[in-house]
Design a protein around this motif. Structure first.
Motif, PDB file in Angstrom:
ATOM      1  N   LEU A  82       0.823  -1.222   0.000  1.00  0.00           N
ATOM      2  CA  LEU A  82       0.000   0.000   0.000  1.00  0.00           C
ATOM      3  C   LEU A  82       0.853   1.267   0.000  1.00  0.00           C
ATOM      4  N   PRO A  83       1.882   1.361   0.861  1.00  0.00           N
ATOM      5  CA  PRO A  83       2.685   2.598   0.824  1.00  0.00           C
ATOM      6  C   PRO A  83       3.436   2.793  -0.496  1.00  0.00           C
ATOM      7  N   ARG A  84       3.915   1.713  -1.116  1.00  0.00           N
ATOM      8  CA  ARG A  84       4.737   1.886  -2.321  1.00  0.00           C
ATOM      9  C   ARG A  84       3.911   1.993  -3.599  1.00  0.00           C
ATOM     10  N   ILE A  85       2.777   1.283  -3.649  1.00  0.00           N
ATOM     11  CA  ILE A  85       2.000   1.228  -4.902  1.00  0.00           C
ATOM     12  C   ILE A  85       0.753   2.111  -4.815  1.00  0.00           C
ATOM     13  N   GLY A  86       0.157   2.195  -3.629  1.00  0.00           N
ATOM     14  CA  GLY A  86      -1.006   3.058  -3.452  1.00  0.00           C
ATOM     15  C   GLY A  86      -2.324   2.315  -3.451  1.00  0.00           C
ATOM     16  N   ALA A 132      10.188   0.349  -7.096  1.00  0.00           N
ATOM     17  CA  ALA A 132       9.078  -0.600  -6.983  1.00  0.00           C
ATOM     18  C   ALA A 132       8.445  -0.796  -8.356  1.00  0.00           C
ATOM     19  N   ILE A 133       8.280  -2.052  -8.747  1.00  0.00           N
ATOM     20  CA  ILE A 133       7.589  -2.346 -10.009  1.00  0.00           C
ATOM     21  C   ILE A 133       6.373  -3.181  -9.681  1.00  0.00           C
ATOM     22  N   GLN A 134       5.216  -2.719 -10.095  1.00  0.00           N
ATOM     23  CA  GLN A 134       4.023  -3.518  -9.843  1.00  0.00           C
ATOM     24  C   GLN A 134       3.688  -4.409 -11.023  1.00  0.00           C
ATOM     25  N   ASP A 135       3.524  -3.839 -12.168  1.00  0.00           N
ATOM     26  CA  ASP A 135       2.938  -4.603 -13.259  1.00  0.00           C
ATOM     27  C   ASP A 135       3.929  -5.635 -13.818  1.00  0.00           C
ATOM     28  N   THR A 136       3.422  -6.841 -14.120  1.00  0.00           N
ATOM     29  CA  THR A 136       4.336  -7.891 -14.603  1.00  0.00           C
ATOM     30  C   THR A 136       4.897  -7.581 -15.998  1.00  0.00           C
ATOM     31  N   SER A 137       4.137  -6.880 -16.821  1.00  0.00           N
ATOM     32  CA  SER A 137       4.689  -6.538 -18.143  1.00  0.00           C
ATOM     33  C   SER A 137       5.737  -5.439 -18.007  1.00  0.00           C
ATOM     34  N   GLU A 138       5.540  -4.537 -17.052  1.00  0.00           N
ATOM     35  CA  GLU A 138       6.593  -3.536 -16.787  1.00  0.00           C
ATOM     36  C   GLU A 138       7.835  -4.222 -16.227  1.00  0.00           C
ATOM     37  N   LEU A 139       7.614  -5.253 -15.428  1.00  0.00           N
ATOM     38  CA  LEU A 139       8.745  -6.010 -14.874  1.00  0.00           C
ATOM     39  C   LEU A 139       9.541  -6.662 -16.015  1.00  0.00           C
TER      40      LEU A 139
END
Ligand code: GSH
Length: 363
Positions: free
Chosen positions: A45-49, A63-70
């Motif tokens: 929550l703090p890093r991604i929102g 911080a990378i959330q999305d798997t395609s961005e990863l």
């Protein structure tokens, strides 16, 4: 392997399976940590929102959330082994099938999980939500924490009315993929591409690991189950390469035709609806869904949510085409003719989107 990348993920999660498999393949070295309730509170929550998994915290603290961005991040920073075919037709097919795995196979994945594997799924949700509580309490917590996921099932189109068609389509898909795997270890030959990682999301966590679905896969399509096992093996073992001469194996055409006939019309409608939405809402944040539209599977028509994020995945497949010379462009057009994907030829994205700080915004 020395590295301080951390993947916050969980075994039950669709996109965790995609990220985990890719990071093992890529040999970047990472530690996986279980994304339980505390991780959500303290890190996600703090890093991604907003609450979502998987989340990767890189060794540089990005911080990378999305798997395609990863995937994009590691394809651009660490070249070997690559998951991006170097030739245009294969790169396009790889991106198309990543879009299919991420954004369409969620329909059978969620259908089978919540219709046939509900008890198992609840016990898995319990482990994420209340890892240290006794079993009965875990299950109570799971009903609450999985409520949003269960509510999404009919919104994705997986309603009782659509169930027979969804199952028919999935079994046909399994048979088609199984036939392909009689000839090749991965989608494009002897080495996985981003399409393989897209498919392993649904085909691992929901459709292999959930017990009823795993039995079904092993019975209907044993080679698909073996492919899943190859995709999740540690270490990830690859001996081959992509097929020569930018070849698309003929055994992949039935899968691509299935994608074009089922997902294709929804992609076109999404592009139209998102453009309409922008004309009246361009100063507003892009919502996760913008209404419902029809979809048709195996001759049966239902309704499902329109998801703007899906256009971002479509753009990732289409954008590289604009840089191709006429000869390569013709090859792609011929491929689209052969898979009944003519409507994607020269498709204009009227209201393009991009991602910034883990959110979708107008490009
Ligand atoms: N496109 C995202 C999708 C992530 C996603 O949908 N994760 C699921 C679990 S597998 C989730 O946390 N969903 C909660 C939500 O979307 O509200 C990715 O590639 O990481």
């Amino acid at each position: 392997m020395p590295s301080n990348h951390v993947l916050y993920a969980a075994p039950l999660s669709y996109f965790s399976g995609k990220a985990r498999s890719y990071l093992h393949y890529k040999q970047v070295g990472f530690e996986e940590r279980f994304a339980d309730r505390n991780v959500y509170q303290d890190i996600i929550l703090p890093r991604i929102g907003y609450p979502v998994m998987p989340v990767t915290i890189l060794d540089n603290d990005q911080a990378i959330q999305d798997t395609s961005e990863l995937i994009d991040y590691f394809e651009n920073t660490s070249h070997s082994p690559s998951a991006t075919p170097p030739t245009p037709k294969q790169a396009f097919v790889s991106a198309l099938l990543e879009l299919y795995g991420d954004e369409w196979l969620v329909i059978p994945a969620m259908h089978y999980r919540w219709v046939y594997n509900k008890d198992f799924a609840l016990s898995e949700f319990g482990k994420v939500t209340a890892p240290h509580a006794p079993k009965a309490e875990q299950l109570k917590a799971a009903e609450k924490s999985s409520a949003m996921f269960q509510a999404v099932v009919p919104m994705l189109g997986a309603t009782p009315q659509m169930a027979p068609a969804i199952e028919k389509s999935y079994i046909n898909f399994l048979h088609e993929f199984n036939t392909h795997l009689e000839h090749h270890d991965f989608l494009l030959g002897g080495k996985p591409c981003t399409g393989d990682f897209g498919l392993v999301g649904p085909l691992y966590a929901h459709l292999y690991r959930d017990p009823f679905s795993g039995d079904l896969m092993k019975k209907e399509a044993p080679l698909v189950a073996k492919w899943v096992e190859r995709m999740i093996a540690i270490p990830f073992n690859v001996e081959g390469d992509y097929l020569a001469n930018d070849e698309i194996p003929p055994t992949l055409y039935p899968l691509l035709k299935r994608q074009m006939s089922e997902q294709g019309p929804c992609l076109l409608d999404l592009v139209e609806k998102l453009a309409d939405f922008k004309t009246t809402n361009k100063d507003q944040a892009i919502p996760r869904t913008i209404g419902m539209h029809d979809f048709t599977v195996e001759g049966e028509t239902g309704k499902r949510i329109i998801i703007p994020y899906t256009q971002w995945m479509l753009q990732r497949a289409l954008t590289p085409l604009s840089k191709l010379d006429d000869k390569d462009r013709t090859k792609i057009d011929n491929l689209l003719n052969d898979i009944n994907g003519q409507t994607l030829k020269g498709l204009t994205i009227k209201a393009p989107v991009t991602r910034e700080n883990h959110k979708l915004i107008w490009a």
